[in-house]
Design a protein around this motif. Sequence first.
Motif, short mmCIF file in Angstrom:
data_model
loop_
_atom_site.label_atom_id
_atom_site.label_comp_id
_atom_site.label_asym_id
_atom_site.label_seq_id
_atom_site.Cartn_x
_atom_site.Cartn_y
_atom_site.Cartn_z
N GLY A 123 -2.59 13.91 3.61
CA GLY A 123 -1.91 13.75 2.89
C GLY A 123 -0.53 13.95 4.22
N GLY A 124 -0.17 14.45 4.79
CA GLY A 124 0.72 14.23 5.63
C GLY A 124 1.16 12.61 6.24
N ARG A 125 -0.43 12.41 6.19
CA ARG A 125 -0.15 11.30 7.42
C ARG A 125 -0.12 10.35 6.48
N ARG A 126 -0.53 10.23 5.11
CA ARG A 126 -0.32 9.50 3.82
C ARG A 126 1.44 9.18 4.33
N LEU A 127 1.96 10.59 3.69
CA LEU A 127 3.10 10.27 3.58
C LEU A 127 3.87 9.52 4.40
N LEU A 128 3.96 10.28 5.36
CA LEU A 128 4.30 9.85 6.94
C LEU A 128 4.32 7.33 6.38
N GLY A 129 3.07 7.06 6.62
CA GLY A 129 2.94 6.16 6.71
C GLY A 129 3.56 5.51 4.79
N ASP A 130 3.40 5.81 3.73
CA ASP A 130 4.45 5.60 3.25
C ASP A 130 5.70 5.50 3.18
N LEU A 131 6.18 6.53 3.98
CA LEU A 131 7.62 6.81 4.25
C LEU A 131 8.20 5.34 5.17
N ARG A 132 6.74 5.00 5.75
CA ARG A 132 7.50 3.67 6.44
C ARG A 132 7.23 2.23 5.57
N THR A 133 6.55 2.36 4.94
CA THR A 133 6.59 1.27 3.93
C THR A 133 7.32 1.01 3.15
N GLY A 134 7.70 2.52 2.12
CA GLY A 134 8.95 2.72 1.63
C GLY A 134 10.19 2.13 2.08
N ALA A 135 10.73 2.60 3.51
CA ALA A 135 11.65 2.33 3.94
C ALA A 135 11.75 0.20 4.76
N LEU A 136 10.82 -0.10 4.37
CA LEU A 136 10.85 -0.78 5.81
C LEU A 136 10.71 -2.20 3.75
N THR A 137 10.19 -1.37 2.85
CA THR A 137 10.76 -2.39 1.61
C THR A 137 11.94 -2.42 1.19
N THR A 142 1.28 -1.27 0.48
CA THR A 142 0.26 -0.04 -0.06
C THR A 142 0.87 1.79 -0.16
N ILE A 143 0.94 2.13 -0.92
CA ILE A 143 1.54 3.23 -1.51
C ILE A 143 0.30 4.25 -1.92
N GLN A 144 0.26 5.63 -0.67
CA GLN A 144 -0.62 6.68 -1.46
C GLN A 144 -2.11 5.89 -1.26
N GLY A 145 -2.06 4.92 -0.30
CA GLY A 145 -3.16 5.05 0.18
C GLY A 145 -4.34 4.00 -0.64
N GLY A 146 -3.24 2.58 -1.41
CA GLY A 146 -4.28 2.17 -2.45
C GLY A 146 -2.67 1.37 -2.85
N GLY A 147 -3.60 -0.17 -3.33
CA GLY A 147 -2.20 -0.37 -4.17
C GLY A 147 -2.15 -0.80 -5.02
N TRP A 148 -1.86 -1.72 -5.74
CA TRP A 148 -1.17 -1.66 -7.49
C TRP A 148 -1.99 -2.26 -8.16
N PHE A 149 -1.68 -1.57 -9.30
CA PHE A 149 -2.26 -2.54 -11.28
C PHE A 149 -1.63 -3.51 -11.28
N THR A 150 -1.54 -4.69 -11.06
CA THR A 150 -0.01 -5.25 -11.97
C THR A 150 0.42 -4.84 -13.40
N ALA A 151 0.26 -4.40 -13.97
CA ALA A 151 0.34 -4.04 -15.51
C ALA A 151 1.05 -3.34 -15.37
N HIS A 152 0.74 -1.92 -14.31
CA HIS A 152 1.87 -1.04 -13.74
C HIS A 152 3.53 -1.14 -13.14
N LEU A 153 2.87 -2.84 -12.45
CA LEU A 153 4.29 -3.07 -12.38
C LEU A 153 5.26 -4.13 -12.67
N TRP A 154 4.99 -4.19 -13.92
CA TRP A 154 5.37 -4.91 -14.78
C TRP A 154 5.94 -3.52 -16.07
N PRO A 155 7.20 -3.96 -15.75
CA PRO A 155 8.12 -2.92 -16.56
C PRO A 155 8.55 -2.70 -18.23
N GLY A 156 7.41 -3.02 -19.13
CA GLY A 156 6.65 -3.14 -19.71
C GLY A 156 8.46 -4.77 -20.68
#
Length: 658
Positions: A527-541, A276-290
């Motif tokens: 927005g600020g709360r989400r960014l904090l959560g995303d920073l934690r998620t990104g750091a853990l990833t 979860t980043i920016q409040g939601g997951g991802w479209f699987t097609a977007h995670l495939w770099p092409g």
Amino acid sequence: MRTAFALSWRLLRGGGARDLLGSLLALAAVAVSTGLLLFALGANHAFAARSAADAWRHPAEASGTPTAVQALSTDYVRGEPITVVDLAALSEGAPVPPGMPRFPEPGETWASPALAGLLADLPAERLADRFPEPAGTLGRDALVHPGELVAVVGRDAAAPVMTAPRSDTTGLETTAAPTRVDAFDTGTSTWMSVYRVLAGIASVLMIAPLLVFGGAAARLTVARRDGRLAALRLVGATPGQVVAITTAEAVLTAAAGAVLGAALYAAAVPALAHITIQGGGWFTAHLWPGLPVVAAVLAAVPLLVGASAVVGLRRVVISPLGVARRETPPALRAVRVLSLLAVLVAFGAVGGGLMGMRYAGLAILLVLMTLAFLTINYAGPWVVSVIGGCMVALARTPSRLLAGRRLRDDPRSVWRTVAGVALTGFVAGFLALLNPGAIESAPSDRLRIAVPDGREPAAVAARAKERLTGTEAAVSTGRPGGDPRAGDDLVTITVPGGAAAVDRARTALHGLVPGHVATTPADDDTGGRRLLGDLRTGALTVLAVSFLIGTTSAGITGASAVLDRRRTYAMLRLAGTPLGVLDRARRQETLVPLAVMGGGSLLAGLFFGSPFATGVGTESLLTLAAFLVAGFGGILAASALSRPLLRAVTTDPAPRPD
């Protein structure tokens, strides 16, 4: 070259079980490297796709004849933001919005799948009464993530909502005044560019150790291969033939590993889509770099591995007799550590001003971080050699003496075992200081509506009371000091009864002041709360990927080192050395360099993160503690996997010569 491939294939098949195991270890290392490289590239591709999906909502002034009017606002339900795009056509040539088959007609709403579900599930007085009748569902091209709440509302160009002024009071581009457009914007919003910057930093933090691991993978079982190729040189093989055989062997193994890594990444994409980043997951097609990017990776990885393998052939080509006799290579030079010091000095000189340089500062940061990774990896073998000399000089036990001699004689091989986790120390140190404290909880039961100049706040408050008749809401007016919207008069409505009551009040107040949405202070902090959560998620990833690289590298290179030295281990065992002494020496030659280089890398990461630090708190200390536990624990676990292999290679009473 065809002959070289044929001979390499014959050597791979006929090398015996242990030689086959060494090749499988190299294949596994390349597979992990390729899969994680595709993950880093896929993440950047996904953020670029999100940026494109977000850009069209932010109106840009028409460069030609305007054909439509576009406005943007952000509403809320259950504390979650709803992106509302208001559109009105000015002519027949109005542009078709992304994810829609046509331009919306006045009086109809097109909703994202997640919003359409809420419109159907929640009582109408909580949400549905705010919008016109739904006419269709938005497609993927209009959405940042699958669970996003988005509404595209068709309006008449003369409607008050399409003529009233608006202002973005949060600074996050959540509101845009009605703008005459002739096409939808294809740039990127400021908020989305922040995430792309963070994605770039995360990619460097992941890819740099990954490339180091990939280079180490190319040199697995180097002693076995060098000895075999030196024997070929001594019986008459030319330097060109030796290079061709080595390249072919490395390319064959790496090609199979790259294909396996791509397959593993493809299988992992559905699970990765749930991050979860920016409040939601991802479209699987977007995670495939092409397909072009994947094809380029599948072509580049074998070539890079082959080139890396050839780089290590200088001793074989120039002095095959020295390799066959196992002469100690020349000592490493201190210039290796001086290059690292030069990068640290350069960052110390410019690091303090990077925050004010915007994109130029980001570019400098990424370059210096990449150089830091490369120079740490370049200096690592020299430091290992120095550690080995100190251990030999201070040795009081046989295992310590054996470990020190090993570090001194072949520091490059030992460094390959600990490099992954040691470089992860840099990542942990850098992220430890990027750990801002949580935003204080703001009131979520106090709705506010800004009253623009030209309207009487008291009249707006009176109408609000009428709409809220029968509720316990309290209405007041004023211009609170310190409020971010202090430039406008405010109508404040305090709503008791919880989130459901607040949503009903929002719906009742909808459209009270055209172009202005009733929001709470908690909404402005979303927005600020989400960014904090995303920073934690990104750091853990990033840390999870880094530790996966480190522990995998330690396990694979550790097992490969045992295979490389199987003759030495067997001879020592025949000479009467207890197996326990050999095992302790093997562990010490890993843990001692790890403690020194891991600690040094951690300090370097703290140094690079210091200009961006927002304070060291409990989470920072927990990050550092987790690094120490996971780093040493991962190395110990990976080292334990090599113990049965050590026992196996020392049980042969008459080890065959390499």
